[in-house]
Design a protein around this motif. Structure first.
Motif, PDB file in Angstrom:
ATOM      1  N   TYR A  55       0.850  -1.192   0.000  1.00 22.73           N
ATOM      2  CA  TYR A  55       0.000   0.000   0.000  1.00 22.73           C
ATOM      3  C   TYR A  55       0.890   1.248   0.000  1.00 22.73           C
ATOM      4  CZ  TYR A  55      -3.446  -3.420   1.573  1.00 22.73           C
ATOM      5  OH  TYR A  55      -4.261  -4.516   1.684  1.00 22.73           O
ATOM      6  N   GLU A  56       1.740   1.396  -0.994  1.00 20.62           N
ATOM      7  CA  GLU A  56       2.750   2.453  -1.006  1.00 20.62           C
ATOM      8  C   GLU A  56       2.165   3.863  -0.938  1.00 20.62           C
ATOM      9  OE1 GLU A  56       5.488   2.000  -4.226  1.00 20.62           O
ATOM     10  OE2 GLU A  56       6.022  -0.027  -3.614  1.00 20.62           O
ATOM     11  N   ASP A  57       1.176   4.161  -1.735  1.00 23.96           N
ATOM     12  CA  ASP A  57       0.688   5.538  -1.828  1.00 23.96           C
ATOM     13  C   ASP A  57      -0.658   5.732  -1.123  1.00 23.96           C
ATOM     14  OD1 ASP A  57       2.907   6.233  -3.302  1.00 23.96           O
ATOM     15  OD2 ASP A  57       1.946   5.747  -5.213  1.00 23.96           O
ATOM     16  N   GLU A  58      -0.956   4.889  -0.147  1.00 19.96           N
ATOM     17  CA  GLU A  58      -2.235   5.011   0.552  1.00 19.96           C
ATOM     18  C   GLU A  58      -2.020   5.359   2.016  1.00 19.96           C
ATOM     19  OE1 GLU A  58      -5.263   2.072  -0.027  1.00 19.96           O
ATOM     20  OE2 GLU A  58      -4.431   1.464  -1.946  1.00 19.96           O
ATOM     21  N   ASN A  59      -3.083   5.864   2.602  1.00 14.72           N
ATOM     22  CA  ASN A  59      -3.086   6.184   4.012  1.00 14.72           C
ATOM     23  C   ASN A  59      -3.038   4.872   4.813  1.00 14.72           C
ATOM     24  OD1 ASN A  59      -3.491   7.247   6.539  1.00 14.72           O
ATOM     25  ND2 ASN A  59      -5.345   8.389   5.983  1.00 14.72           N
ATOM     26  N   VAL A  60      -2.379   4.872   5.965  1.00 11.88           N
ATOM     27  CA  VAL A  60      -2.247   3.671   6.793  1.00 11.88           C
ATOM     28  C   VAL A  60      -3.620   3.175   7.232  1.00 11.88           C
ATOM     29  CG1 VAL A  60      -1.316   2.756   8.956  1.00 11.88           C
ATOM     30  CG2 VAL A  60       0.059   4.297   7.571  1.00 11.88           C
ATOM     31  N   THR A  61      -4.521   4.087   7.551  1.00 12.55           N
ATOM     32  CA  THR A  61      -5.867   3.706   7.971  1.00 12.55           C
ATOM     33  C   THR A  61      -6.591   2.955   6.852  1.00 12.55           C
ATOM     34  OG1 THR A  61      -5.940   5.689   9.341  1.00 12.55           O
ATOM     35  CG2 THR A  61      -8.022   4.590   8.934  1.00 12.55           C
ATOM     36  N   ASP A  62      -6.458   3.443   5.629  1.00 13.25           N
ATOM     37  CA  ASP A  62      -7.092   2.760   4.494  1.00 13.25           C
ATOM     38  C   ASP A  62      -6.494   1.371   4.280  1.00 13.25           C
ATOM     39  OD1 ASP A  62      -8.702   4.954   4.076  1.00 13.25           O
ATOM     40  OD2 ASP A  62      -7.333   5.849   2.594  1.00 13.25           O
ATOM     41  N   ALA A  63      -5.190   1.269   4.449  1.00 16.45           N
ATOM     42  CA  ALA A  63      -4.521  -0.021   4.288  1.00 16.45           C
ATOM     43  C   ALA A  63      -5.006  -1.008   5.345  1.00 16.45           C
ATOM     44  CB  ALA A  63      -3.012   0.150   4.378  1.00 16.45           C
ATOM     45  N   LEU A  64      -5.115  -0.548   6.576  1.00 16.18           N
ATOM     46  CA  LEU A  64      -5.590  -1.423   7.654  1.00 16.18           C
ATOM     47  C   LEU A  64      -7.055  -1.834   7.443  1.00 16.18           C
ATOM     48  CD1 LEU A  64      -3.881   0.190  10.770  1.00 16.18           C
ATOM     49  CD2 LEU A  64      -3.273  -1.946   9.610  1.00 16.18           C
ATOM     50  N   LYS A  65      -7.866  -0.916   6.946  1.00 15.39           N
ATOM     51  CA  LYS A  65      -9.261  -1.257   6.648  1.00 15.39           C
ATOM     52  C   LYS A  65      -9.343  -2.315   5.549  1.00 15.39           C
ATOM     53  CE  LYS A  65     -11.433   3.084   8.040  1.00 15.39           C
ATOM     54  NZ  LYS A  65     -12.144   4.274   7.577  1.00 15.39           N
TER      55      LYS A  65
END
Length: 140
Positions: free
Chosen positions: A20-30
């Motif tokens: 998830y290189e260019d995504e927010n950590v919260t979005d990646a965890l979701k």
């Protein structure tokens, strides 16, 4: 938690988040949570389907046995159960016994399993006769 354990956790987190290189950590965890929930629901669905199909096979075996032995006398049912083409091995008899509600026959021999099945059928016939008598006496 020791520092070595923490470093291993952080390395795993780094590997996971590299997807998830260019995504927010919260979005990646979701997204990861969503994948875990999908996996869990598909596993639960597979287990339910497996149990449903097994119970369908079990009820089919039980109903087939009852339909094939309906109207037969106890000695005729015993002959049917002794038939090696119908029940080639002890495990097939054990399986039938389990399906009609008999438990604890895992170490019994062929004759004992057949005897237990016959006694269960006799008890069932007696129970049916008693219930028929009760309904006819109540109707009068």
């Amino acid at each position: 938690m020791k520092s070595k354990d923490l470093s291993q956790v952080l390395e795993l987190a780094c590997q996971i988040l590299s997807y998830y290189e260019d995504e927010n950590v919260t979005d990646a965890l979701k997204d990861i949570l969503h994948m875990c929930e999908e996996r869990k629901s598909s596993t639960n669905k597979k287990l339910k389907d497996k149990n449903r199909s097994k119970s369908g096979i079990d009820s089919e075996l039980r109903e087939r046995f009852y339909s094939e032995t309906k109207g037969l006398s106890i000695p005729e049912i015993q002959t049917y159960l002794n038939d090696k083409t119908q029940f080639p091995n002890i495990s097939s008899l054990q399986h039938l016994a389990e399906r009609i509600g008999l438990k604890g026959l895992s170490r019994a021999n062929r004759d004992n399993i057949i005897h237990s099945i016959l006694k269960a059928i006799e008890r069932s016939q007696i129970d049916q006769t008693i219930s028929e008598r009760k309904t006819t006496s109540l109707a009068e």
